[in-house]
Design an enzyme around this catalytic site. Sequence first.
Site, mmCIF file in Angstrom:
data_model
loop_
_atom_site.group_PDB
_atom_site.id
_atom_site.type_symbol
_atom_site.label_atom_id
_atom_site.label_comp_id
_atom_site.label_asym_id
_atom_site.label_seq_id
_atom_site.Cartn_x
_atom_site.Cartn_y
_atom_site.Cartn_z
ATOM 1 N N ASP A 1 -11.193 4.675 -0.198
ATOM 2 C CA ASP A 1 -11.681 4.386 1.145
ATOM 3 C C ASP A 1 -12.063 2.910 1.278
ATOM 4 O OD1 ASP A 1 -12.396 4.867 3.719
ATOM 5 O OD2 ASP A 1 -14.262 5.920 3.256
ATOM 6 N N ASN B 1 -6.354 12.521 7.861
ATOM 7 C CA ASN B 1 -5.878 11.137 8.065
ATOM 8 C C ASN B 1 -4.524 11.126 8.779
ATOM 9 O OD1 ASN B 1 -6.963 9.952 4.776
ATOM 10 N ND2 ASN B 1 -8.033 9.862 6.735
HETATM 11 C C1 FPP Z 1 -8.969 4.982 3.641
HETATM 12 O O1 FPP Z 1 -9.408 3.736 4.089
HETATM 13 C C2 FPP Z 1 -7.644 4.809 3.112
HETATM 14 C C3 FPP Z 1 -6.585 5.508 3.557
HETATM 15 C C4 FPP Z 1 -6.656 6.581 4.564
HETATM 16 C C5 FPP Z 1 -5.255 5.212 3.041
HETATM 17 C C6 FPP Z 1 -5.236 4.899 1.579
HETATM 18 C C7 FPP Z 1 -3.930 4.338 1.323
HETATM 19 C C8 FPP Z 1 -3.659 3.432 0.383
HETATM 20 C C9 FPP Z 1 -4.615 2.929 -0.622
HETATM 21 C C10 FPP Z 1 -2.313 2.885 0.376
HETATM 22 C C11 FPP Z 1 -1.301 3.911 0.048
HETATM 23 C C12 FPP Z 1 -1.155 4.083 -1.401
HETATM 24 C C13 FPP Z 1 -0.119 4.716 -1.898
HETATM 25 C C14 FPP Z 1 0.070 4.774 -3.365
HETATM 26 C C15 FPP Z 1 0.839 5.350 -1.005
HETATM 27 P P1 FPP Z 1 -9.578 3.521 5.637
HETATM 28 O O2 FPP Z 1 -8.290 3.096 6.208
HETATM 29 O O3 FPP Z 1 -10.161 4.743 6.263
HETATM 30 O O4 FPP Z 1 -10.590 2.341 5.599
HETATM 31 P P2 FPP Z 1 -11.798 2.113 6.563
HETATM 32 O O5 FPP Z 1 -12.747 3.265 6.399
HETATM 33 O O6 FPP Z 1 -12.368 0.841 6.043
HETATM 34 O O7 FPP Z 1 -11.218 1.989 7.933
#
Ligand code: FPP
Length: 215
Positions: free
Chosen positions: A2, A50
């Site tokens: 996250d 998500n």
């Molecule tokens: C949560 O942070 C992260 C996600 C929903 C996506 C995670 C994806 C990756 C690390 C990249 C993909 C990796 C692979 C190997 C396919 P957020 O976007 O909710 O962050 P925030 O809370 O700061 O908005």
Amino acid sequence: MDGNGRWAKSIGQSRQHGHKIGSSRVYEIFKTCTELGCNTATFFAMSSENMHRNDEETEFISQLLEISINEYFEELIKNEIKFKVIGDTSILSADILQVIEHAEHETENFTKYKLNIAYNYGGQWDIINSVNRALANNEPINQKTLSKHLTTHSDYPDLIVRTGGHKRLSNFMLWQAAYSELYFLDILWPDISQDDIKNIFNEYGNIKRKFGLIT
Ligand code: FPP
């Protein structure tokens, strides 16, 4: 994993940039875990929830999944890492599914390490899926059959680490997490370092796990 979005915002970049840098940390952190004696790790890339984000974001992350597999395929083979995507992958395009299936097939006999990516994964989905599989096989619903049909089978996480500052599981391995040790870091995922993992493993090494029993 996250915190990609907030990390990107803090440097005036797009959310996509955050996910790109976030995805580039996965294999490095996996290697650190293996160097510290852990042989299985699952990275939670996308929860079932998500997937309700806008198409631009979900499409971009699915492309990152494909790019990451292609980029690290040789490493998986060289280091004998069994690769698996857990979750409802039926929503992915045929091209991406082909890349996933190829990597899973080519690594399926490796036993040394396991690297899972949870994509369109939900703990609730995993449990429902498992019950339906058991029912389809006319098996009784009990701990053993349920565990057998979960995406992770008998692999239950010893520890679960969540970055980004929130203290919740967000539908991650709800069944398997029954006795996992939980670590919540205030660090945003792209900022996670090898030292953070080392510190967690050190702390974990000092814990007496009881699994509900008396030590
Ligand atoms: C949560 O942070 C992260 C996600 C929903 C996506 C995670 C994806 C990756 C690390 C990249 C993909 C990796 C692979 C190997 C396919 P957020 O976007 O909710 O962050 P925030 O809370 O700061 O908005």
